[in-house]
Design a protein around this motif. Structure first.
Motif, short mmCIF file in Angstrom:
data_model
loop_
_atom_site.label_atom_id
_atom_site.label_comp_id
_atom_site.label_asym_id
_atom_site.label_seq_id
_atom_site.Cartn_x
_atom_site.Cartn_y
_atom_site.Cartn_z
N ALA A 25 0.83 -1.20 0.00
CA ALA A 25 0.00 0.00 0.00
C ALA A 25 0.86 1.25 0.00
CB ALA A 25 -0.91 0.00 1.24
N LEU A 38 -4.88 1.74 -2.98
CA LEU A 38 -4.54 0.84 -1.88
C LEU A 38 -3.45 -0.14 -2.30
CD1 LEU A 38 -8.01 -0.19 -0.36
CD2 LEU A 38 -6.19 1.07 0.81
N ASP A 73 -5.57 -10.14 0.43
CA ASP A 73 -5.88 -9.19 1.49
C ASP A 73 -6.46 -7.94 0.84
OD1 ASP A 73 -5.34 -6.83 3.29
OD2 ASP A 73 -4.64 -8.44 4.61
N ARG A 74 -7.63 -7.52 1.28
CA ARG A 74 -8.31 -6.43 0.57
C ARG A 74 -7.70 -5.05 0.86
NH1 ARG A 74 -12.10 -3.00 2.39
NH2 ARG A 74 -12.77 -3.08 4.55
N LEU A 75 -6.79 -4.96 1.81
CA LEU A 75 -6.17 -3.68 2.12
C LEU A 75 -4.79 -3.50 1.49
CD1 LEU A 75 -7.21 -3.21 5.86
CD2 LEU A 75 -8.31 -2.31 3.79
N ASN A 76 -4.08 -4.61 1.26
CA ASN A 76 -2.73 -4.45 0.69
C ASN A 76 -2.44 -5.37 -0.49
OD1 ASN A 76 -2.09 -7.01 1.77
ND2 ASN A 76 -1.26 -6.13 3.65
N ASP A 360 -14.04 1.21 -0.22
CA ASP A 360 -13.05 0.71 -1.17
C ASP A 360 -13.71 0.13 -2.42
OD1 ASP A 360 -11.12 1.38 0.76
OD2 ASP A 360 -11.33 -0.59 1.71
N ARG A 373 -8.98 3.26 -2.35
CA ARG A 373 -9.63 3.85 -1.18
C ARG A 373 -10.34 5.12 -1.64
NH1 ARG A 373 -9.12 3.32 4.23
NH2 ARG A 373 -9.47 1.16 3.62
#
Length: 377
Positions: A25, A38, A73-76, A360, A373
Motif C-alpha cells: 500500500a 490501496l 488481502d483487501r487492504l494491501n 473501497d 480507497r
C-alpha cells in the motif's frame, strides 16, 4: 429527456499515488476527500467475473486455463490463499456463512479462511453465465431454465424452480438478486434457435419456497431484448438494463409493472452491469460509451457524460463515480465530469466488474488487480 447542467463542482483534488511497489500500500493520503491507490498487484488473466469481498479479503476467479480461486488481502493485495477449481469459469463469486461460493459446471463452497473445498455439487447444466447470489445461509444460482437455492452449509437443494422449461428454444438465467423475502431472477428467453430474437424476463420468487410471485416480460419479440446481469433493488422499484435494446427499465417491486424506461443511443448495446444506487439517484454505464445519472423515481436524466469507448461497469466511490471502459476513469459525482482517465495508469485491459465494499473499490484485469480507497462522500 434533456441533460441537466452540473449542480455543483468539487473543490477536492483527485490524488493519484502510484509510487508504490506491487502488492504494497502507498503512504496514506492526507486528503480524506481524495481517492488513492490501496494496492496494485500482478494477476493472471481474468474474464468478466464479479469478485467477492468481505471485511478481510477480495476473492477472484482467473479465467481458464488458470483453474484457481485466489483470495487477496483487501487492504494491501497480499495473496492469502489459492484453491484449485473445476472447469467452467464462474461468472461471479459470493461470500456467506464463512464460505466462498461459486458455480460453473459445479456449485462449490470453499472455506473462506483457508480455501479448502467444503463441498461440490454437480449441476444439470452449467451456471457459468449467471451472476449468482448468497444470503443468510442459502446460495442462489441459475442455469438454463432453472433457478436453485442450495444450503450453503452442505450444498443440499432447498428448492428448484423451472423457469420456462416448456419454451421451444434456450433460456439462460443471467443474474440473481436477493432482497428481503424475495429472489429476483433476470432470464433471457431465446425466440429463435440462435437468439437473434429474444425477450428479457424478470421473475420474482418467494425466497423460502421458490414459488413465482410475478413475471415481467420486456421486449416485443422482434429483436434482441435481454438483461445480461442481475437487477438492482430499491424499496419500491426493480431497475435493470436491457442490453439488447440499450434501455434502462424500472419496475414496481411488488407487482412487476413498468414504471419508466430510458433509452440510450440507438444502434449500441446497453448496460453490461446493474446500476449503482444512492438515495434517489442511480448511476449506470452503457455500451454506447455513456455514464449516466438518472432519478430513480421517474428516469429523469440528471447528467450524462460520454467516455472513450463501451462502458462495462461503474461504482460509487466517495464523492466520485468510477467507470470502466477496460481502464478506470474518475468522474465528479455531482456532474459526471471526467476528472481523470485511466486512473492507475494500466496498460492492459481491466475486465472484472468494479466492486465496492465500504470505502473501497476493486477491479482486476489481464495483468493487474487494483484496490482503491475512496475517501468520504
Amino acid at each position: 429527456m434533456k441533460q441537466l447542467s452540473s449542480r455543483a463542482s468539487l473543490t477536492t483534488v483527485v490524488t493519484l499515488l502510484c509510487a508504490c511497489t506491487e502488492g504494497t500500500a502507498p503512504p496514506p493520503n492526507v486528503n480524506d476527500d481524495g481517492l488513492r491507490l490501496l494496492f496494485r498487484i500482478p494477476v493472471m488473466s481474468t474474464s468478466f467475473v464479479v469478485p467477492a469481498v468481505d471485511d478481510t479479503r477480495v476473492v477472484i476467479a482467473p479465467s481458464a486455463p488458470n483453474l484457481w480461486i485466489v483470495a487477496y488481502d483487501r487492504l494491501n493485495g497480499a495473496e492469502l490463499w489459492r484453491s484449485p477449481r473445476p472447469a467452467g469459469t464462474p461468472r461471479s463469486l459470493s461470500i456467506d456463512q464463512n464460505r466462498v461460493l461459486f458455480a460453473g459446471e459445479y456449485a462449490v463452497a470453499l472455506d473462506v479462511l483457508t480455501g479448502a473445498e467444503l463441498w461440490r455439487v454437480s449441476l444439470p447444466v452449467s451456471a457459468s453465465l449467471c451472476v449468482t447470489a448468497a444470503y443468510d445461509g442459502s446460495f442462489y444460482l441459475g442455469t438454463d431454465h432453472e433457478l436453485f437455492a442450495l444450503d450453503a452449509r452442505n450444498g443440499a437443494t432447498r428448492w428448484r424452480t423451472a423457469l420456462g422449461a416448456d419454451w421451444e428454444f434456450r433460456s439462460i438465467v443471467r443474474g440473481v438478486t436477493v432482497a428481503g423475502d424475495t429472489v429476483f431472477a433476470a432470464v433471457e428467453r431465446y425466440l429463435t434457435v440462435n437468439g437473434e430474437r429474444s425477450q428479457a424476463y424478470i421473475v420474482a420468487l418467494d425466497r423460502s419456497t421458490g414459488d413465482v410471485l410475478w413475471t415481467h416480460i420486456e421486449g416485443d419479440g422482434q429483436q434482441m431484448s435481454y438483461a445480461i446481469s442481475e437487477v438492482a433493488v430499491t424499496d419500491a422499484a426493480i431497475v435493470f438494463g436491457d442490453r439488447g435494446r440499450n434501455v434502462v427499465v424500472a419496475l414496481d417491486r411488488n407487482s412487476g409493472e413498468a414504471l419508466w424506461r430510458f433509452g440510450g443511443e440507438l444502434g449500441f448495446f446497453g448496460p453490461f452491469s446493474p446500476p449503482s444506487l444512492s438515495g434517489d439517484t442511480l448511476f449506470i454505464t452503457s455500451g454506447d460509451s455513456y455514464v449516466r445519472a438518472l432519478r430513480v423515481g421517474n428516469g429523469e436524466v440528471l447528467w450524462q457524460i460520454r467516455g472513450g469507448s463501451s462502458m462495462d461497469s461503474q461504482a460509487l466511490c466517495g464523492r466520485f463515480v468510477l467507470s470502466s471502459d477496460s481502464r478506470v476513469n474518475v468522474h465528479e459525482r455531482s456532474s459526471g465530469r471526467i476528472l481523470q482517465r485511466n486512473f492507475g495508469n494500466e496498460s492492459a485491459p481491466l475486465s472484472s466488474r468494479l466492486v465496492r465494499y465500504g470505502r473501497d473499490v476493486y477491479v482486476f484485469g489481464a495483468q493487474s488487480g487494483y484496490g482503491f480507497r475512496c475517501g468520504v462522500e
